[in-house]
Design a protein around this motif. Structure first.
Motif, PDB file in Angstrom:
ATOM      1  N   GLU A 290       0.807  -1.218   0.000  1.00 56.14           N
ATOM      2  CA  GLU A 290       0.000   0.000   0.000  1.00 56.14           C
ATOM      3  C   GLU A 290       0.842   1.272   0.000  1.00 56.14           C
ATOM      4  O   GLU A 290       0.553   2.215  -0.748  1.00 56.14           O
ATOM      5  CB  GLU A 290      -0.939  -0.010   1.207  1.00 56.14           C
ATOM      6  N   ASN A 291       1.873   1.318   0.830  1.00 53.82           N
ATOM      7  CA  ASN A 291       2.695   2.528   0.930  1.00 53.82           C
ATOM      8  C   ASN A 291       3.455   2.811  -0.361  1.00 53.82           C
ATOM      9  O   ASN A 291       3.488   3.948  -0.846  1.00 53.82           O
ATOM     10  CB  ASN A 291       3.666   2.419   2.095  1.00 53.82           C
ATOM     11  N   LYS A 292       4.061   1.783  -0.942  1.00 53.02           N
ATOM     12  CA  LYS A 292       4.832   1.973  -2.171  1.00 53.02           C
ATOM     13  C   LYS A 292       3.903   2.283  -3.345  1.00 53.02           C
ATOM     14  O   LYS A 292       4.233   3.133  -4.181  1.00 53.02           O
ATOM     15  CB  LYS A 292       5.679   0.740  -2.450  1.00 53.02           C
ATOM     16  N   ALA A 293       2.771   1.616  -3.378  1.00 51.21           N
ATOM     17  CA  ALA A 293       1.804   1.882  -4.453  1.00 51.21           C
ATOM     18  C   ALA A 293       1.322   3.324  -4.382  1.00 51.21           C
ATOM     19  O   ALA A 293       1.170   3.996  -5.415  1.00 51.21           O
ATOM     20  CB  ALA A 293       0.629   0.923  -4.354  1.00 51.21           C
ATOM     21  N   GLY A 294       1.089   3.817  -3.176  1.00 47.72           N
ATOM     22  CA  GLY A 294       0.652   5.200  -3.011  1.00 47.72           C
ATOM     23  C   GLY A 294       1.707   6.187  -3.458  1.00 47.72           C
ATOM     24  O   GLY A 294       1.392   7.221  -4.071  1.00 47.72           O
ATOM     25  N   TYR A 295       2.971   5.881  -3.152  1.00 45.93           N
ATOM     26  CA  TYR A 295       4.078   6.752  -3.552  1.00 45.93           C
ATOM     27  C   TYR A 295       4.172   6.826  -5.077  1.00 45.93           C
ATOM     28  O   TYR A 295       4.304   7.903  -5.661  1.00 45.93           O
ATOM     29  CB  TYR A 295       5.382   6.227  -2.959  1.00 45.93           C
ATOM     30  N   VAL A 296       4.074   5.658  -5.730  1.00 47.66           N
ATOM     31  CA  VAL A 296       4.160   5.594  -7.192  1.00 47.66           C
ATOM     32  C   VAL A 296       2.972   6.304  -7.827  1.00 47.66           C
ATOM     33  O   VAL A 296       3.122   7.064  -8.794  1.00 47.66           O
ATOM     34  CB  VAL A 296       4.235   4.123  -7.660  1.00 47.66           C
ATOM     35  N   GLU A 297       1.784   6.086  -7.286  1.00 51.10           N
ATOM     36  CA  GLU A 297       0.587   6.731  -7.829  1.00 51.10           C
ATOM     37  C   GLU A 297       0.718   8.255  -7.762  1.00 51.10           C
ATOM     38  O   GLU A 297       0.342   8.966  -8.710  1.00 51.10           O
ATOM     39  CB  GLU A 297      -0.652   6.286  -7.057  1.00 51.10           C
ATOM     40  N   LYS A 298       1.254   8.763  -6.665  1.00 51.01           N
ATOM     41  CA  LYS A 298       1.449  10.209  -6.510  1.00 51.01           C
ATOM     42  C   LYS A 298       2.426  10.726  -7.568  1.00 51.01           C
ATOM     43  O   LYS A 298       2.198  11.773  -8.185  1.00 51.01           O
ATOM     44  CB  LYS A 298       1.974  10.514  -5.115  1.00 51.01           C
ATOM     45  N   GLN A 299       3.514   9.995  -7.811  1.00 45.43           N
ATOM     46  CA  GLN A 299       4.486  10.405  -8.830  1.00 45.43           C
ATOM     47  C   GLN A 299       3.836  10.464 -10.208  1.00 45.43           C
ATOM     48  O   GLN A 299       4.039  11.427 -10.965  1.00 45.43           O
ATOM     49  CB  GLN A 299       5.663   9.421  -8.864  1.00 45.43           C
ATOM     50  N   LEU A 300       3.079   9.452 -10.552  1.00 45.20           N
ATOM     51  CA  LEU A 300       2.463   9.381 -11.876  1.00 45.20           C
ATOM     52  C   LEU A 300       1.395  10.457 -12.042  1.00 45.20           C
ATOM     53  O   LEU A 300       1.240  11.031 -13.120  1.00 45.20           O
ATOM     54  CB  LEU A 300       1.871   7.998 -12.107  1.00 45.20           C
ATOM     55  N   ARG A 301       0.669  10.706 -10.967  1.00 48.23           N
ATOM     56  CA  ARG A 301      -0.373  11.739 -11.033  1.00 48.23           C
ATOM     57  C   ARG A 301       0.243  13.124 -11.187  1.00 48.23           C
ATOM     58  O   ARG A 301      -0.184  13.920 -12.032  1.00 48.23           O
ATOM     59  CB  ARG A 301      -1.240  11.669  -9.771  1.00 48.23           C
ATOM     60  N   GLU A 302       1.251  13.432 -10.372  1.00 45.59           N
ATOM     61  CA  GLU A 302       1.860  14.763 -10.404  1.00 45.59           C
ATOM     62  C   GLU A 302       2.597  15.025 -11.706  1.00 45.59           C
ATOM     63  O   GLU A 302       2.723  16.179 -12.138  1.00 45.59           O
ATOM     64  CB  GLU A 302       2.800  14.937  -9.211  1.00 45.59           C
ATOM     65  N   SER A 303       3.095  13.984 -12.347  1.00 43.39           N
ATOM     66  CA  SER A 303       3.810  14.156 -13.620  1.00 43.39           C
ATOM     67  C   SER A 303       2.862  14.209 -14.812  1.00 43.39           C
ATOM     68  O   SER A 303       3.294  14.474 -15.928  1.00 43.39           O
ATOM     69  CB  SER A 303       4.820  13.016 -13.813  1.00 43.39           C
ATOM     70  N   GLY A 304       1.583  13.940 -14.578  1.00 39.49           N
ATOM     71  CA  GLY A 304       0.602  13.967 -15.659  1.00 39.49           C
ATOM     72  C   GLY A 304       0.465  12.661 -16.414  1.00 39.49           C
ATOM     73  O   GLY A 304      -0.308  12.574 -17.376  1.00 39.49           O
ATOM     74  N   ILE A 305       1.190  11.639 -15.991  1.00 41.24           N
ATOM     75  CA  ILE A 305       1.179  10.371 -16.720  1.00 41.24           C
ATOM     76  C   ILE A 305      -0.176   9.684 -16.612  1.00 41.24           C
ATOM     77  O   ILE A 305      -0.640   9.030 -17.559  1.00 41.24           O
ATOM     78  CB  ILE A 305       2.319   9.463 -16.214  1.00 41.24           C
ATOM     79  N   THR A 306      -0.861   9.825 -15.474  1.00 42.81           N
ATOM     80  CA  THR A 306      -2.179   9.196 -15.325  1.00 42.81           C
ATOM     81  C   THR A 306      -3.200   9.787 -16.286  1.00 42.81           C
ATOM     82  O   THR A 306      -4.181   9.133 -16.640  1.00 42.81           O
ATOM     83  CB  THR A 306      -2.694   9.353 -13.887  1.00 42.81           C
ATOM     84  N   ARG A 307      -2.970  11.026 -16.718  1.00 45.40           N
ATOM     85  CA  ARG A 307      -3.891  11.653 -17.663  1.00 45.40           C
ATOM     86  C   ARG A 307      -3.553  11.330 -19.108  1.00 45.40           C
ATOM     87  O   ARG A 307      -4.435  11.289 -19.964  1.00 45.40           O
ATOM     88  CB  ARG A 307      -3.885  13.174 -17.474  1.00 45.40           C
ATOM     89  N   GLY A 308      -2.271  11.141 -19.385  1.00 45.16           N
ATOM     90  CA  GLY A 308      -1.863  10.984 -20.779  1.00 45.16           C
ATOM     91  C   GLY A 308      -1.673   9.561 -21.260  1.00 45.16           C
ATOM     92  O   GLY A 308      -1.489   9.323 -22.451  1.00 45.16           O
ATOM     93  N   HIS A 309      -1.705   8.586 -20.329  1.00 43.55           N
ATOM     94  CA  HIS A 309      -1.439   7.201 -20.711  1.00 43.55           C
ATOM     95  C   HIS A 309      -2.465   6.254 -20.095  1.00 43.55           C
ATOM     96  O   HIS A 309      -3.270   6.655 -19.257  1.00 43.55           O
ATOM     97  CB  HIS A 309      -0.021   6.805 -20.274  1.00 43.55           C
ATOM     98  N   ARG A 310      -2.418   5.005 -20.528  1.00 42.34           N
ATOM     99  CA  ARG A 310      -3.318   3.970 -20.028  1.00 42.34           C
ATOM    100  C   ARG A 310      -2.566   3.139 -18.991  1.00 42.34           C
ATOM    101  O   ARG A 310      -1.603   2.455 -19.339  1.00 42.34           O
ATOM    102  CB  ARG A 310      -3.794   3.090 -21.187  1.00 42.34           C
TER     103      ARG A 310
END
Length: 380
Positions: A290-310
């Motif tokens: 959970e902790n590592k997944a949350g850290y990675v999710e935050k990185q991807l969200r802040e970099s815009g990757i969650t919006r631009g990729h699948r």
């Protein structure tokens, strides 16, 4: 500036096609290791005098402690290359001619004249060469050895494919159908002028069901956002998309690297996906706590990757079973899976996503025993 030294070949430790690993006695009496590429000239023998490029070792760079043979003192070079007209290593003392798949003299020229699409096959774009074995073994394991897997090596790092012990091992074990070297990289089963032709050659000449594309050993990084060879991952994803393939990004991920910029998802991957890749790719995410997944999710969200990729999650732990099945050695930056598990879980996830697309294409892998699954968590 180049550091040159002379030495004498004392012994030949290992050799295979296009590669010799030797011990040389330098003029100061020290015994040191060196690598020689017979494709550039001819094979060496004990007692020969050689000129060595010792620059990287003298600087303490990560070349594995090897010097590189520039030339035997007695010339005797033999042109072992096919009679092509395309030059690689152009305008250097080592420029060589190769027979490229695009040339009229190549047997596959007519195929390449017509090739224009990857026909929807999955292509995994990996940043580091150490990912290639993990991804390839995973796909081979999941397909029960039936998938035709090709490796396309770019010229973003080491240029001779023969330097890769990993690729030699994968080919010896029959896990790779074939290899393609593109740009100034050389020594593959097929040679191509550029990345686009190389990918098409892997599909239409090698008949690959899935392709792994990555540079050779020797990633370069400077700590700046764009000053690293990893940005090519975004360029590879662009090429896959434009050729009608399924672009899959393997994230460089670690919670063992002491450098902050590589913690979680490396800034290399973040930059390549957020600033270089121009079209959506499937980004493979391994299952994490959970902790590592949350850290990675935050990185991807802040970099815009969650919006631009699948984003696709997959159980990357399959990589461990794959490595054990085929006795494939896994290591990155000197760290094995037990020291850097997330790095290899990411590779396993990318291989599992690629296999998922293979199954969707209804390839007939009879009686597959694999029950691993992958699930879209965000398709945008």
């Amino acid at each position: 500036m180049i550091d040159w030294e002379r030495g004498t070949v004392v012994s030949i430790i290992q050799e295979r096609e296009g590669y010799q690993e030797i011990v040389v006695s330098l003029e100061n009496g020290e015994l040191e290791r060196a690598v020689h590429y017979p494709n550039i000239g001819r094979r060496l023998h004990r007692g020969e005098q050689v000129y060595l490029n010792t620059t990287a070792v003298r600087l303490g760079l990560g070349t594995g402690g090897y010097h590189f043979v520039a030339a035997p003192e007695k010339k005797g070079f033999i042109d072992q290359s096919p009679k092509g007209h395309i030059m690689k290593l152009r305008y250097t003392p080592y420029q060589m001619r190769i027979l490229a798949v695009e040339e009229e003299a190549h047997p596959a020229h007519e195929i390449m004249k017509e090739a224009s699409t990857l026909e929807g096959i999955p292509v995994v774009a990996a940043e580091l060469h150490s990912m290639v074995s993990a991804i390839t073994a995973t796909i081979a394991y999941l397909s029960n050895g039936k998938a035709k897997i090709a490796y396309v090596m770019t010229d973003g790092a080491a240029l001779p494919l023969a330097l890769s012990h990993a690729v030699a091992d994968l080919k010896e074990k029959g896990l790779l159908t074939g290899t393609v070297t593109v740009g100034h990289a050389f020594g593959g089963d097929l040679e191509a002028v550029n990345l686009y032709s190389g990918l098409l050659a892997a599909r239409h000449i090698l008949k690959a069901d899935v392709i792994v594309a990555a540079m050779g050993p020797g990633v370069v990084g400077t700590g700046t956002r764009f000053g690293h060879s990893g940005v090519e991952q975004g360029q590879v994803l662009n090429a896959i998309h434009s050729l009608g393939g399924r672009p899959i990004a393997c994230l460089r991920m670690s919670f063992a690297d002491s450098r902050e910029r590589h913690w979680g998802v490396s800034h290399h991957s973040l930059t390549a996906l957020s600033r270089v890749a121009l079209k959506p790719a499937w980004v493979a995410l391994p299952l994490l706590d959970e902790n590592k997944a949350g850290y990675v999710e935050k990185q991807l969200r802040e970099s815009g990757i969650t919006r631009g990729h699948r984003l696709v999650t997959a159980d990357g732990s399959v990589v461990k079973r794959a490595a054990e099945r085929y006795n494939v050695s896994l290591k990155t930056m000197g760290r094995p899976p037990e020291k850097d598990p997330e790095f290899f879980l990411s590779c396993g996830a990318a291989g599992l996503v690629a296999w998922g697309f293979c199954k969707r294409r209804a390839f007939n892998f009879a009686k597959s025993h694999v029950r691993d699954s992958w699930t879209n968590i965000s398709v945008m």
